[in-house]
Design an enzyme around this catalytic site. Structure first.
Site, PDB file in Angstrom:
ATOM      1  N   THR A 186      -0.536  -5.224  19.121  1.00  0.00           N
ATOM      2  CA  THR A 186      -0.269  -6.411  18.326  1.00  0.00           C
ATOM      3  C   THR A 186      -1.323  -7.456  18.668  1.00  0.00           C
ATOM      4  O   THR A 186      -2.169  -7.257  19.549  1.00  0.00           O
ATOM      5  CB  THR A 186       1.118  -7.005  18.612  1.00  0.00           C
ATOM      6  N   GLY A 243      -3.754  -7.460  13.157  1.00  0.00           N
ATOM      7  CA  GLY A 243      -3.500  -8.762  13.773  1.00  0.00           C
ATOM      8  C   GLY A 243      -4.359  -8.991  14.998  1.00  0.00           C
ATOM      9  O   GLY A 243      -4.886 -10.096  15.222  1.00  0.00           O
ATOM     10  N   CYS A 251      -2.178  -8.614   5.992  1.00  0.00           N
ATOM     11  CA  CYS A 251      -2.663  -9.406   7.115  1.00  0.00           C
ATOM     12  C   CYS A 251      -3.973 -10.120   6.797  1.00  0.00           C
ATOM     13  O   CYS A 251      -4.144 -11.303   7.107  1.00  0.00           O
ATOM     14  CB  CYS A 251      -2.821  -8.516   8.349  1.00  0.00           C
ATOM     15  N   GLY A 291      -0.343  -4.284   4.629  1.00  0.00           N
ATOM     16  CA  GLY A 291      -1.480  -4.579   3.773  1.00  0.00           C
ATOM     17  C   GLY A 291      -1.763  -6.035   3.504  1.00  0.00           C
ATOM     18  O   GLY A 291      -2.696  -6.349   2.754  1.00  0.00           O
ATOM     19  N   HIS A 339       1.914   4.759 -25.713  1.00  0.00           N
ATOM     20  CA  HIS A 339       1.717   6.200 -25.557  1.00  0.00           C
ATOM     21  C   HIS A 339       0.419   6.495 -24.816  1.00  0.00           C
ATOM     22  O   HIS A 339      -0.211   7.524 -25.032  1.00  0.00           O
ATOM     23  CB  HIS A 339       1.719   6.901 -26.927  1.00  0.00           C
TER      24      HIS A 339
END
Length: 592
Positions: free
Chosen positions: A518, A579, A423, A421, A226
């Site tokens: 990238t 990256g 990398c 999240g 609870h």
């Protein structure tokens, strides 16, 4: 940890009823009396004992999702973390009226005990001919609160209550008598223990967001369901192989009189239930299962059944509980046989909330590791190419690896905004794997071809995912380029030509071309400038890579992790590609 205070709902006031309507939509064998928030089976078999349970909502799938053939006959639901009133409960008892009797099972919370108990007494006074056909069972399985502290209120009811539902419900479904169902309920309730832990608290829909919570490094032991605090805060959060043995000690200790609630003998046979309190991933929960099994084995317990899943939650609490049910020995003549308990547990109920279980004891844990794959004996020998300076070769790689490890928080932050999240952690894992291979001598300057193959293997195995595959392809291509050189030493030109070949290999497997937001952007920029300068200006090539990585802040994503996100937001927030930042970090860490 911050508490999630946003929810998907119509209104906080309608949430419980909306949820019950959804449950009846899933399971057409259920009926709902909306004004009293009661889920029950309709029609129910009047020749079988009925089981009624309930309490505050927010513990789903308990209690309503356990209603159905083979488990519960009815569940009376209150608002979130609030017990239903006696009138609701009395109506629930009326709806499951039968010829054999009813067992009411409640968790040991003051509101539940009082309201369900009052309803039972009111029902008995109105129907005196049925007073002896209604039984009351209270389950208090929490070991966090000791005898001295809980002298008056007793132990709280936690996920162990679900085992009472399951075993008693299966016996009732077999046609057990009222006393048989009641007695086995009482025995299970008296021999089950639970401990809960959590990384944080929860927000009840419709209430003000809480102002206090656990810090990022803290967790609590002894959580209820609870949202009440545990009885102990601990920091930092320990690894499971340290945490679980401590929890088992709290569950099974016979030397701590204040918390020794169940007469464990040592090396007992047990049923284990690992329960998600609502907010941890299946990935983590399975890790808890593995650690629990190992710890039980180490203590000499016999794990005859192991259940895992979401059984009794505290909304979306980021925590779990462990429940142990001690099975009786053959010497305990007054106890139900262990074989009966297990057979009742194994029967598959027709209810939406019960999780799959194997119905058998877990297999022994493996003690041998499969030997690693060996290259075939007839594989062609690799060309042995040496670095011009073996020490400098290793120092460069170490600098690049440490650079990635240091940059992990920044890269993780970037990827949390512009990707999935992972990398930063992926690159850190690869860097640590490379450093380990340097330490064991596998990566060395006397055999750069083998070293590049090793780095490719580390990327594949330690990193995994898209980044791991891209890095592995690139370094495999680099190794092929180095092998193709008719030389004994790897100079700048040989490295440069091999890099060009490695990029060409990478282009076979990815459509990303600069500019694409990238890792290809800085990688291609580096190789192209290095080639343009006849492989003589490493620093200019590194500078070009840095510019390309920085420019990903202004590029609309066409490939990679960011292609699925809102490009305008990423550009407005000036978030670079994670990256690409990893490639920048590696190249800027290198020296020639």
């Amino acid at each position: 940890m911050s508490v999630q205070s946003k929810h998907f709902l119509n209104t906080p006031e309608s949430l419980v009823l909306d949820s019950l309507e959804g449950l009846c939509t899933i399971n057409p064998r259920l009926a709902l009396e909306p004004q009293n928030k009661i889920i029950y089976t309709k029609p129910h078999d009047r020749s079988k004992v009925a089981l009624v349970c309930g309490g505050g909502s927010g513990h789903e799938p308990a209690h309503a999702s356990f209603v159905g053939e083979g488990m519960l006959t009815g569940a009376v639901c209150g608002l979130v973390f609030a017990s239903p009133n006696p009138s609701q409960v009395k109506r629930g008892i009326e709806l499951v009226d039968n010829d054999k009797g009813t067992v009411i099972i409640v968790k040991n919370y003051t509101g539940d005990v009082l309201n369900f108990g009052l309803a039972k007494e009111q029902y008995a006074s109105i129907h005196p001919n049925k007073a002896d056909r209604i039984k009351f069972v209270v389950v208090g399985d929490d070991v966090a609160v000791g005898r001295s502290q809980g002298a008056i209120v007793g132990r709280r009811g936690l996920a162990g209550t679900v085992l009472v539902y399951k075993i008693a419900g299966a016996l009732a479904n077999r046609g057990g008598s009222l006393n048989e169902v009641y007695n086995i309920s009482q025995w299970i309730a008296s021999n089950v223990v639970t401990i809960g832990v959590s990384l944080g608290h929860v927000h009840v829909p419709g209430t003000a967001p809480p102002t206090s919570h656990l810090s990022d490094s803290e967790f609590e032991i002894g959580m209820g369901i609870h949202n009440e605090s545990g009885n102990r805060r601990v920091s930092p959060v320990p690894p499971l192989h340290n945490l679980i043995p401590h929890l088992l000690e709290l569950l099974t200790s016979t030397t701590d009189h204040d918390r020794s609630f169940v007469p464990f003998q040592g090396k007992d046979d047990v049923v284990v239930l690992v329960n998600n309190l609502g907010g941890i991933s299946e990935l983590e929960l399975s890790g808890v299962v593995a650690a629990t099994r190992k710890a039980l084995d180490a203590c000499g317990f016999g794990t005859l059944r192991l259940l895992s899943g979401t059984f009794m939650t505290s909304l979306n609490m980021p925590g779990f509980s462990i429940t142990l049910l001690r099975l009786p020995t053959e010497k305990e003549k007054s106890a139900p046989p262990a074989t009966l308990i297990l057979s009742l547990l194994d029967e598959k109920p027709d209810v939406p909330g019960w999780k799959w279980s194997s119905g058998s004891s877990p297999l022994p844990l493996p003690t041998q590791i499969t030997p690693p794959y060996k290259q075939e004996a007839d594989a062609a020998p690799l060309a042995k190419l040496k670095s011009l300076d073996s020490n400098a070769f290793l120092e460069n790689i170490k600098r690049a690896a440490h650079g990635l490890i240091t940059a992990e928080p920044d890269i993780t932050r970037m990827d949390s905004i512009g990707g999935d999240g992972d990398c930063g952690l992926t690159l850190k894992a690869g860097a640590e794997g490379v450093l380990a291979k340097i330490d064991d001598g596998t990566i060395n300057g006397d055999d750069v071809v083998r070293s590049m193959i090793t780095i490719a293997t580390v990327a594949e195995e330690a990193m995994g995912g898209t980044s791991g595959a891209l890095y592995s392809i690139f370094f495999s291509g680099l190794a092929q380029g180095l092998q193709a050189q008719a030389s004994s030493f790897a100079n700048a030109e040989i490295w440069g030509k091999s890099l060009v070949l490695a990029l060409a290999h990478l282009y076979i497997y990815t459509r990303a071309r600069s500019p694409s937001r990238t890792l290809v952007d800085p990688l291609a920029a580096f190789i192209e400038v290095f080639q343009e300068k006849s492989f003589t200006s490493f620093s200019e090539a590194v500078k070009a890579a840095g510019v390309a990585a920085e420019e990903t802040k202004n590029i609309e994503a066409k490939a990679g992790r960011s292609a699925y996100l809102e490009s305008e937001r990423l550009i407005a927030d000036q978030v670079p590609d994670a990256g690409a930042w990893g490639i920048k970090t590696i190249l800027e860490s290198l020296q020639v």
